[in-house]
Scaffold this active site. Structure first.
Site, PDB file in Angstrom:
ATOM      1  N   SER A 208      -5.394  -1.702   3.235  1.00 16.06           N
ATOM      2  CA  SER A 208      -4.485  -2.721   2.520  1.00 16.06           C
ATOM      3  C   SER A 208      -3.470  -2.523   3.532  1.00 16.06           C
ATOM      4  CB  SER A 208      -3.734  -1.035   1.980  1.00 16.06           C
ATOM      5  OG  SER A 208      -2.832  -1.096   0.967  1.00 16.06           O
ATOM      6  N   ASN A 209      -1.613  -3.036   3.198  1.00 15.61           N
ATOM      7  CA  ASN A 209      -1.090  -2.829   4.362  1.00 15.61           C
ATOM      8  C   ASN A 209       0.252  -1.975   4.262  1.00 15.61           C
ATOM      9  OD1 ASN A 209       1.063  -3.760   2.954  1.00 15.61           O
ATOM     10  ND2 ASN A 209      -0.028  -4.664   2.075  1.00 15.61           N
TER      11      ASN A 209
END
Ligand code: CTP
Length: 405
Positions: A208-209
């Protein structure tokens, strides 16, 4: 914004009625004229004397005033109001409002009201979850009423859950917002993507981020406050929505976000693609937790995710508008313009990761808005809600220029 506004405060028989005294006081302090209408049951929870003192007007709760026989006109009251807020709204009153059961002054006034109606439910969590309450609230929404969602917390029953009437300060904020923004997006439908996407590696791990979703959520609140019906397609974030006109669709992966966005875009006027979509996902998601012992380090094969902005741009019909965001570290203007063209966007909002007060996880942002005709407008550092207002102003200009084209 509430100065001189005529507001009917409807009170029903719930324990949260004591909080409505504060609501009336805050509205009066903000300059509003308040007329309290109570159901007969509400008087068991808070006295009319308290409320007439705070509002400066006699409280109405019967069709006729007992000692004079004077008829209280619900029609006149309905026309007088700039807004009506029912707080607390019990399950029973919500049911009556949804089905037109006009057996008291409050529901009769509601049925006559031309002004926007705000409903702040308060009840036990099981009543809140009951299909009849869910359906009745849905009906009220379909009539264009604004539901001020109850908060989670300890309830009068001492159970913990969703059902606490929203705090008076927040109800005042919702009303204030409503009058402050004007309603330049009334009747429009906007779909917004927000937050990160999460791409699974195995049942417990993911890629993810750092996107917090704050910018997308601020845009959703801004559009809703200005009258739009908003579908907010959100990746996993720890944010909540406040405005009743926001329908939130929670998703996890880019693929899910794409499907939800395209489904909503069919009926939308505008799409704002604000999510930080993971560009790649794992091709071979493990069905079981990947074990360390005795195994070679795993190799993750990544495949490209769909580009939601591009897909939305390609699905665009005449009159629809798509707006993207670009977070760049170098060659900002040229990269943003390239993205605008590649993804068939009408407008792109550029922010630079070189600016420590812009971008992920912070509450502020400094943006440049670039439109398809190449016009670039830089803005100073602002908080994300103010940036949202600038972006929505620019979108509104685009809508107007399309109409005049
Ligand atoms: N976007 C999207 N779907 C993707 C990737 C990006 O909808 N799979 C959208 C973003 O929401 C944003 C715009 O496209 O509005 C630009 O996102 P960005 O990540 O800057 O662009 P990319 O095309 O991924 O380019 P790069 O990462 O190479 O800079």
């Amino acid at each position: 914004m509430l100065k001189d506004k005529h507001i009917i405060v409807g009170i029903t028989g719930g324990i949260a009625a004591f909080k409505t005294a504060t609501l009336v006081r805050l509205l009066v302090k903000a300059g509003a004229e308040v007329q309290v209408v109570m159901t007969p049951n509400a008087r068991e929870f808070i006295t009319p004397v308290t409320l007439s003192t705070l509002s400066g007007r006699p409280v109405i709760s019967e069709f006729f005033t007992a000692n004079t026989g004077q008829w209280n006109s619900h029609v006149d009251l309905g026309l007088w109001a700039d807004a009506m807020v029912v707080a607390p709204a019990t399950a029973s009153t919500i049911g009556k409002m949804a089905n037109g059961v006009a057996d008291n002054m409050l529901v009769t006034t509601y049925l006559s009201a031309k002004a926007p109606v705000f409903v702040a439910p308060a009840m036990d969590l099981d009543m809140m979850r009951h299909p009849s309450t869910v359906r009745n609230l849905e009906l009220l929404r379909s009539y264009g009423n604004h539901i001020i969602e109850p908060a989670e917390g300890e309830l009068a029953s001492h159970l913990i859950g969703k059902g606490r009437m929203e705090e008076p300060e927040n109800i005042v904020l919702v009303l204030d917002d409503f009058f402050a923004r004007g309603q330049d997006l009334a009747g429009r439908r906007v779909v917004i993507t927000a937050g990160p996407t999460v791409e699974r590696i195995d049942p417990v791990r993911y890629i993810s981020n750092f996107s917090s979703g704050k910018m997308g959520f601020a845009l959703a609140e801004e559009c809703a406050a200005r009258g739009a019906q908003v579908t907010l397609v959100a990746g996993p974030v720890s944010l909540s929505t406040r405005h009743p006109a926001i329908e939130r669709v929670d998703v996890e992966s880019a693929e899910q976000m794409l499907q939800a966005t395209l489904a909503a875009f069919g009926q939308a006027d505008v799409a704002i693609l604000c999510a930080a979509v993971a560009d790649y996902r794992v091709d071979n998601v493990a069905q079981h937790k990947i074990k360390r012992e005795g195994n070679e380090p795993p190799v993750l094969r990544l495949v490209p995710n769909p580009d939601i902005a591009l897909a939305t741009g390609q699905a665009k019909r005449p009159g629809q508008i798509t707006v993207g965001f670009a977070l760049e570290t170098d060659n900002e203007q040229a990269n943003a313009l390239g993205k605008l063209q590649r993804k068939h966007l009408d407008m792109i909002v550029l922010n630079s990761l070189r600016d420590p007060q812009a971008g992920f996880q912070v509450d502020t942002n400094r943006v440049t808005i670039i439109t398809a005709d190449g016009r670039q407008t830089p803005y100073p550092l602002k908080n994300k809600r103010e940036v949202a207002a600038d972006v929505v102003d620019a979108i509104h200009q685009l809508i107007l220029s399309q109409k005049n084209a």
